[in-house]
Every structure is written in structure tokens, then in C-alpha cells.
Design a protein around this motif. Structure first.
Motif, short mmCIF file in Angstrom:
data_model
loop_
_atom_site.label_atom_id
_atom_site.label_comp_id
_atom_site.label_asym_id
_atom_site.label_seq_id
_atom_site.Cartn_x
_atom_site.Cartn_y
_atom_site.Cartn_z
N GLN A 1 0.81 -1.22 0.00
CA GLN A 1 0.00 0.00 0.00
C GLN A 1 0.84 1.27 0.00
N LEU A 2 2.09 1.18 0.46
CA LEU A 2 2.91 2.38 0.63
C LEU A 2 4.01 2.44 -0.42
N PRO A 3 3.99 3.47 -1.26
CA PRO A 3 5.04 3.59 -2.27
C PRO A 3 6.42 3.75 -1.62
N GLY A 4 7.41 3.11 -2.19
CA GLY A 4 8.77 3.23 -1.69
C GLY A 4 9.06 2.40 -0.46
N SER A 5 8.17 1.48 -0.11
CA SER A 5 8.39 0.67 1.09
C SER A 5 8.51 -0.80 0.71
N GLU A 6 9.13 -1.55 1.61
CA GLU A 6 9.26 -2.99 1.39
C GLU A 6 9.23 -3.72 2.72
N ALA A 7 8.70 -4.91 2.70
CA ALA A 7 8.66 -5.75 3.90
C ALA A 7 10.00 -6.46 4.04
N THR A 8 10.46 -6.59 5.27
CA THR A 8 11.74 -7.23 5.54
C THR A 8 11.69 -7.82 6.94
N ASP A 9 12.84 -7.92 7.59
CA ASP A 9 12.90 -8.46 8.95
C ASP A 9 13.55 -7.45 9.89
N ASN A 10 13.45 -7.72 11.17
CA ASN A 10 13.97 -6.81 12.20
C ASN A 10 15.47 -6.57 12.06
N LEU A 11 16.22 -7.62 11.75
CA LEU A 11 17.67 -7.48 11.67
C LEU A 11 18.10 -6.58 10.51
N THR A 12 17.41 -6.66 9.40
CA THR A 12 17.72 -5.79 8.26
C THR A 12 17.44 -4.34 8.62
N ILE A 13 16.33 -4.09 9.29
CA ILE A 13 16.02 -2.73 9.73
C ILE A 13 17.09 -2.23 10.69
N ALA A 14 17.49 -3.06 11.64
CA ALA A 14 18.52 -2.67 12.62
C ALA A 14 19.84 -2.37 11.93
N ARG A 15 20.14 -3.04 10.86
CA ARG A 15 21.41 -2.88 10.15
C ARG A 15 21.40 -1.68 9.20
N GLU A 16 20.27 -1.37 8.56
CA GLU A 16 20.26 -0.43 7.44
C GLU A 16 19.61 0.92 7.70
N CYS A 17 18.75 1.03 8.68
CA CYS A 17 17.97 2.26 8.84
C CYS A 17 18.60 3.23 9.83
N GLN A 18 18.52 4.51 9.49
CA GLN A 18 19.03 5.55 10.38
C GLN A 18 17.98 5.97 11.41
N LEU A 19 16.72 5.81 11.07
CA LEU A 19 15.60 6.14 11.96
C LEU A 19 14.78 4.87 12.11
N ILE A 20 14.70 4.36 13.34
CA ILE A 20 14.04 3.08 13.59
C ILE A 20 12.91 3.28 14.58
N PHE A 21 11.68 3.07 14.10
CA PHE A 21 10.50 3.16 14.95
C PHE A 21 10.23 1.79 15.56
N LEU A 22 10.06 1.75 16.87
CA LEU A 22 9.80 0.52 17.60
C LEU A 22 8.33 0.50 17.99
N GLY A 23 7.54 -0.15 17.18
CA GLY A 23 6.09 -0.17 17.39
C GLY A 23 5.60 -1.49 17.94
N VAL A 24 6.29 -2.02 18.92
CA VAL A 24 5.87 -3.27 19.53
C VAL A 24 5.31 -3.00 20.92
N LYS A 25 4.52 -3.91 21.40
CA LYS A 25 3.91 -3.76 22.73
C LYS A 25 5.02 -3.75 23.80
N PRO A 26 4.79 -3.01 24.89
CA PRO A 26 5.81 -2.92 25.95
C PRO A 26 6.30 -4.29 26.44
N GLN A 27 5.41 -5.25 26.58
CA GLN A 27 5.79 -6.56 27.08
C GLN A 27 6.61 -7.37 26.07
N MET A 28 6.65 -6.93 24.82
CA MET A 28 7.43 -7.62 23.79
C MET A 28 8.74 -6.90 23.47
N MET A 29 8.93 -5.72 24.03
CA MET A 29 10.08 -4.89 23.69
C MET A 29 11.41 -5.56 24.05
#
Length: 128
Positions: free
Chosen positions: A46-74
Motif C-alpha cells: 500500500q505504501l510507495p517506496g516501502s518494502e517488507a523485511t525483517d527486524n535485523l535488516t532494519i537494525a542494520r540499514e535504517c538511520q531512523l528506527i521506529f519501535l512499534g511493539v507492545k511494551p511486554q514484547m520490547m
């Protein structure tokens, strides 16, 4: 502008912020991950310019990382990505939406000394 923004957790809040980011052209790339990969994939379609991936790829490649998980899963999620974050030599920023977890606690759980921002969004933020 960022080269890459990542969203770990694409529930209601994570999706709303990702939608706003996609509309703003704040990043060249937007990466999405979710505990249920199909949910991240559906949002990426639905979002132009976006792609699905995994947590490790995001941790490795992104400069701005939004953590949208529930507190008990953080803790579990940060334990998974902390080795990757710890190896980075560039600057990155963690943004948490988890109620009840301080910035200091997020840094502690992530095992890194990086900037952390707490935000308390609501779904109308998808309007940008």
C-alpha cells in the motif's frame, strides 16, 4: 532526508506513522517488519517506496528506527536486534511508542548508547 526509515511493528500505530512517513517523502526507503510477516507485506504493498523485511535488516540499514511493539514484547525484540545495533558505527535513532518504558530503559535493553525518543501517537497521525 533519511536514506532509510524502518518500522519494527506494523500494528495500528506503526502503520499510521509509516503511512505519514511515506506521504512526507522523509526517506528514500521505508522498511517494514512485523511479528506476522504477511501484515508487513500487506502494508508495503500500500505504501510507495516501502518494502517488507525483517527486524535485523532494519537494525542494520535504517538511520531512523521506529519501535512499534507492545511494551511486554520490547525486551525480546531488542535482545534480537541488539548485536546488530552494537556493531554499527554510523549514527541512528530509536523512536519508541511503548508506554511505560523510559528512554534510558530502551537504551539499556538495546545495549547501545544511542539517541532514543519516546512518542505517544494516535491514529490520526497517518494524515501527516
Amino acid at each position: 532526508m533519511y536514506n532509510c526509515i524502518g518500522f519494527i511493528g506494523t500494528g495500528n500505530m506503526g502503520s499510521a506513522i509509516a503511512e505519514a512517513a511515506a506521504k512526507s517523502a522523509l526517506a528514500r526507503r521505508i522498511l517494514l517488519s512485523n511479528r506476522t510477516p504477511a501484515k508487513a507485506q500487506a502494508l508495503a504493498e500500500q505504501l510507495p517506496g516501502s518494502e517488507a523485511t525483517d527486524n535485523l535488516t532494519i537494525a542494520r540499514e535504517c538511520q531512523l528506527i521506529f519501535l512499534g511493539v507492545k511494551p511486554q514484547m520490547m525486551a525480546g525484540m531488542l535482545e534480537e536486534i541488539s548485536p546488530v545495533l552494537g556493531q554499527r558505527r554510523d549514527r541512528f535513532l530509536l523512536v519508541t511508542m511503548a508506554a511505560g518504558l523510559s528512554c534510558a530503559r530502551i537504551r539499556e535493553l538495546a545495549g547501545v548508547d544511542c539517541p532514543v525518543i519516546r512518542m505517544m501517537p494516535n491514529t490520526p497521525c497517518s494524515l501527516g
